[in-house]
Design an enzyme around this catalytic site. Sequence first.
Site, PDB file in Angstrom:
ATOM      1  N   LYS A 164       0.860  -1.190   0.000  1.00  0.00           N
ATOM      2  CA  LYS A 164       0.000   0.000   0.000  1.00  0.00           C
ATOM      3  C   LYS A 164       0.895   1.239   0.000  1.00  0.00           C
ATOM      4  O   LYS A 164       1.785   1.377   0.858  1.00  0.00           O
ATOM      5  CB  LYS A 164      -0.872  -0.029   1.252  1.00  0.00           C
ATOM      6  CG  LYS A 164      -2.236   0.575   1.087  1.00  0.00           C
ATOM      7  CD  LYS A 164      -3.056   0.258   2.331  1.00  0.00           C
ATOM      8  CE  LYS A 164      -4.398   0.931   2.317  1.00  0.00           C
ATOM      9  NZ  LYS A 164      -5.059   0.818   3.628  1.00  0.00           N
TER      10      LYS A 164
HETATM   11  O1  G3P Z   1      -7.886   1.672   4.811  1.00  0.00           O
HETATM   12  C1  G3P Z   1      -7.958   3.028   4.925  1.00  0.00           C
HETATM   13  C2  G3P Z   1      -9.332   3.615   5.160  1.00  0.00           C
HETATM   14  O2  G3P Z   1     -10.329   2.665   5.001  1.00  0.00           O
HETATM   15  C3  G3P Z   1      -9.424   4.462   6.363  1.00  0.00           C
HETATM   16  O3  G3P Z   1     -10.718   4.664   6.840  1.00  0.00           O
HETATM   17  O4  G3P Z   1     -12.308   5.439   8.538  1.00  0.00           O
HETATM   18  O5  G3P Z   1      -9.870   5.958   8.817  1.00  0.00           O
HETATM   19  O6  G3P Z   1     -11.215   7.109   7.075  1.00  0.00           O
HETATM   20  P1  G3P Z   1     -11.036   5.863   7.875  1.00  0.00           P
END
Ligand code: G3P
Length: 220
Positions: A86
């Site tokens: 990633k």
């Molecule tokens: O994998 C990264 C992403 O899904 C992060 O989510 O909830 O931290 O914006 P969030």
Amino acid sequence: MKFFLDTANIAEIEEAAGWGVLSGVTTNPTLYSREGGRLADFHDHVIRICALVDGPVSAEVVGLERGEMVSEGAELAALAPNVIVKVPTTSEGLAATRELAARGVKVNMTLCFTVPQALMAARAGASFVSPFIGRFDDISEDGVEHLANIVGALRNYDFGHKVEVIAASVRHPQHVVAAALLGADIATVPFAVLKKCLQHPLTEKGLAAFLADWEKVKNS
Ligand code: G3P
């Protein structure tokens, strides 16, 4: 649409894998830190997740410069055959993606918010592009609309390799519905959201009625 789990929690991954619905996992430094993860254990943790999942497991680089990202990415990719590296959607990230892809390493470009970012990620060689939905909603923009634009734009072109859209930053089941209707290849969801996606009051009510009626059959 495939379901990935957006977590670094081993118990959650085991549970979702047991349901037969888990096609992959995405992790990030925040998720690993939330598990109390230590630097020294990071590679072992990735290996453990990879063994539990029959599908891609994204592990994120933390270097900001292309050379750092490439060497970190190569190390991560060597941990297990299903590791996806990633990489953030930056100019250095694009350069690193280009190099990693040329070496046969699959890359998931993350922190992707706009159509041009997604197009460049795909063009640089990313196998997965991760538009974030919820973080747009957090700043009062429509994350689903941005996802729609990215899915639509990528669909217009052949990048010479398979590019899958991972709807990320998913906060609730309606995001999952929207991602599926838009034709996102994957939704990566926190375990709490996956559980909510399964719950429906009519399922629970119907099951309770079936069981109550079966009691009558048993007692007849
Ligand atoms: O994998 C990264 C992403 O899904 C992060 O989510 O909830 O931290 O914006 P969030």
